[in-house]
Design an enzyme around this catalytic site. Structure first.
Site, PDB file in Angstrom:
ATOM      1  N   HIS A   8       4.408 -56.694 -16.418  1.00  0.00           N
ATOM      2  CA  HIS A   8       3.481 -56.658 -15.299  1.00  0.00           C
ATOM      3  C   HIS A   8       2.152 -56.095 -15.786  1.00  0.00           C
ATOM      4  CE1 HIS A   8       7.091 -56.618 -12.352  1.00  0.00           C
ATOM      5  NE2 HIS A   8       6.633 -57.840 -12.521  1.00  0.00           N
ATOM      6  N   LYS A  12       1.348 -54.061 -19.613  1.00  0.00           N
ATOM      7  CA  LYS A  12       1.068 -54.910 -20.774  1.00  0.00           C
ATOM      8  C   LYS A  12       0.706 -54.088 -22.010  1.00  0.00           C
ATOM      9  CE  LYS A  12      -0.339 -59.024 -18.175  1.00  0.00           C
ATOM     10  NZ  LYS A  12       0.999 -59.440 -17.902  1.00  0.00           N
ATOM     11  N   THR A  34       5.558 -64.778 -20.998  1.00  0.00           N
ATOM     12  CA  THR A  34       4.773 -65.343 -19.910  1.00  0.00           C
ATOM     13  C   THR A  34       3.317 -65.355 -20.367  1.00  0.00           C
ATOM     14  OG1 THR A  34       4.785 -63.129 -18.922  1.00  0.00           O
ATOM     15  CG2 THR A  34       6.362 -64.725 -18.044  1.00  0.00           C
ATOM     16  N   SER A  54       1.988 -68.136 -16.596  1.00  0.00           N
ATOM     17  CA  SER A  54       1.911 -66.769 -16.101  1.00  0.00           C
ATOM     18  C   SER A  54       3.081 -66.526 -15.150  1.00  0.00           C
ATOM     19  CB  SER A  54       0.573 -66.582 -15.379  1.00  0.00           C
ATOM     20  OG  SER A  54       0.498 -65.307 -14.789  1.00  0.00           O
ATOM     21  N   GLY A  55       3.556 -65.284 -15.075  1.00  0.00           N
ATOM     22  CA  GLY A  55       4.695 -64.964 -14.214  1.00  0.00           C
ATOM     23  C   GLY A  55       4.558 -65.459 -12.786  1.00  0.00           C
ATOM     24  N   ASP A  60       8.207 -66.640 -15.133  1.00  0.00           N
ATOM     25  CA  ASP A  60       9.505 -65.949 -15.034  1.00  0.00           C
ATOM     26  C   ASP A  60      10.621 -66.969 -14.834  1.00  0.00           C
ATOM     27  OD1 ASP A  60       8.171 -63.480 -15.173  1.00  0.00           O
ATOM     28  OD2 ASP A  60       8.030 -63.339 -12.992  1.00  0.00           O
ATOM     29  N   ASP A  80       6.631 -52.936 -13.523  1.00  0.00           N
ATOM     30  CA  ASP A  80       5.876 -51.867 -12.869  1.00  0.00           C
ATOM     31  C   ASP A  80       6.567 -51.565 -11.548  1.00  0.00           C
ATOM     32  OD1 ASP A  80       4.132 -50.155 -11.633  1.00  0.00           O
ATOM     33  OD2 ASP A  80       2.428 -51.531 -11.645  1.00  0.00           O
ATOM     34  N   HIS A  87       5.552 -62.091  -6.776  1.00  0.00           N
ATOM     35  CA  HIS A  87       6.616 -62.994  -7.239  1.00  0.00           C
ATOM     36  C   HIS A  87       7.921 -62.226  -7.473  1.00  0.00           C
ATOM     37  CE1 HIS A  87       4.823 -61.276 -10.810  1.00  0.00           C
ATOM     38  NE2 HIS A  87       5.800 -61.724 -11.551  1.00  0.00           N
ATOM     39  N   ASP A  90      11.197 -64.078  -7.958  1.00  0.00           N
ATOM     40  CA  ASP A  90      11.376 -64.679  -9.282  1.00  0.00           C
ATOM     41  C   ASP A  90      11.879 -63.636 -10.279  1.00  0.00           C
ATOM     42  OD1 ASP A  90      10.312 -66.968  -8.169  1.00  0.00           O
ATOM     43  OD2 ASP A  90       8.311 -66.635  -8.996  1.00  0.00           O
ATOM     44  N   ARG A  96      18.992 -61.425 -12.389  1.00  0.00           N
ATOM     45  CA  ARG A  96      20.330 -61.896 -12.018  1.00  0.00           C
ATOM     46  C   ARG A  96      20.890 -62.822 -13.090  1.00  0.00           C
ATOM     47  NH1 ARG A  96      21.829 -66.453 -10.258  1.00  0.00           N
ATOM     48  NH2 ARG A  96      23.729 -66.798  -9.112  1.00  0.00           N
TER      49      ARG A  96
END
Length: 137
Positions: A8, A12, A34, A54-55, A60, A80, A87, A90, A96
């Site tokens: 996040h 970074k 990402t 990008s996420g 993701d 974070d 998101h 995601d 999971r």
């Protein structure tokens, strides 16, 4: 070994510090990330990084799909926990999938250092030989 790097925005710099510190290990593996994270890691370290989107734009989920296909061996995801993420579903889905497919996942510096050092010791070699299309029982 295929290793995904995700961070996040506020994390970074921490991920870049980790990759710099362990570049002597990580340079022997395939790094994926990402979008923005991957670009920053590659610029800061000189290591090749395959960048997904990008996420928030689906990165993701792209990494999650790689997990489901048996193409990812480890994920270092510097989250974070103090900032809401648009998101977040995601992120939860990716975590999971790591649980479903027994993919090692670290979400902070301490856990990531343990996982990266275990690569150096060869602790993941047996696991890498057992990729298949079905999640472990």
């Amino acid at each position: 070994m295929n290793i995904a790097l995700i961070a996040h925005d506020k994390k970074k710099d921490d991920l870049i510090r980790l990759v710099r510190a362990y570049a002597h290990i990580l340079k022997h593996h395939h790094l994926f990330a990402t979008g923005t994270t991957g670009k920053r890691v590659a610029e800061a370290t000189g290591l090749p990084v395959h960048c997904f989107k990008s996420g928030p734009l689906g990165g993701d989920q792209e990494i999650g799909a790689a997990v489901a296909r048996g193409e990812m061996d480890m994920i270092l995801f510097f989250r974070d926990p103090l900032t809401a993420q648009p998101h977040e579903p995601d992120v939860s889905a990716l975590m999971r999938l790591c649980d479903v497919y027994s993919i090692p996942l670290a979400t902070n510096m301490g856990g990531s250092e343990i996982l990266v050092r275990s690569i150096e010791q060869g602790d993941f070699e047996a696991r890498m030989l057992d990729h298949n299309d079905e999640p472990p029982a």
